[in-house]
Design an enzyme around this catalytic site. Structure first.
Site, mmCIF file in Angstrom:
data_model
loop_
_atom_site.group_PDB
_atom_site.id
_atom_site.type_symbol
_atom_site.label_atom_id
_atom_site.label_comp_id
_atom_site.label_asym_id
_atom_site.label_seq_id
_atom_site.Cartn_x
_atom_site.Cartn_y
_atom_site.Cartn_z
ATOM 1 N N GLY A 148 0.814 -1.196 0.000
ATOM 2 C CA GLY A 148 0.000 0.000 0.000
ATOM 3 C C GLY A 148 0.856 1.256 0.000
ATOM 4 N N ASP A 149 0.283 2.368 -0.378
ATOM 5 C CA ASP A 149 1.054 3.600 -0.521
ATOM 6 C C ASP A 149 1.702 4.048 0.779
ATOM 7 O OD1 ASP A 149 -1.407 4.331 0.550
ATOM 8 O OD2 ASP A 149 -1.682 6.046 -0.755
#
Length: 75
Positions: free
Chosen positions: A59-60
Site C-alpha cells: 500500500g502507498d
C-alpha cells in the site's frame, strides 16, 4: 491520481484530460503479484538469493514508510 481504483488500471478519462499517452506508463500490478525474480547480478549486488520473487508492492503508506527508512517502531 491517474489510477482508476475500481478498474485497477490507469484512468482513461484522466489520461485523455491530461494528454498523457497510456504507453508512457508502466503496466499496473496487484501488490502480491510476482512480477519477476532476482537475477544473479542483482543477487551479487544485494545479497538476496538468485530467483527470489519480486512482487508488485504494498500500500502507498507502507511503501512510503519503507522509502524514508521508517520501521513503525518508536525509539
Amino acid at each position: 491520481m491517474l489510477l482508476d481504483l475500481e478498474a485497477r488500471e490507469w484512468s482513461e478519462e484522466s489520461l485523455v484530460a491530461l494528454e498523457i499517452l497510456c504507453d508512457w506508463l508502466p503496466r499496473t500490478h496487484e501488490g502480491p503479484e510476482v512480477t519477476g525474480e532476482i537475477s544473479r547480478e542483482v543477487a551479487e549486488a544485494t545479497g538476496l538469493g538468485v530467483g527470489t520473487p519480486v512482487v508488485g508492492g504494498g500500500g502507498d503508506q507502507a511503501a512510503q514508510a519503507v522509502g524514508v527508512g521508517r520501521s513503525g517502531r518508536r525509539s
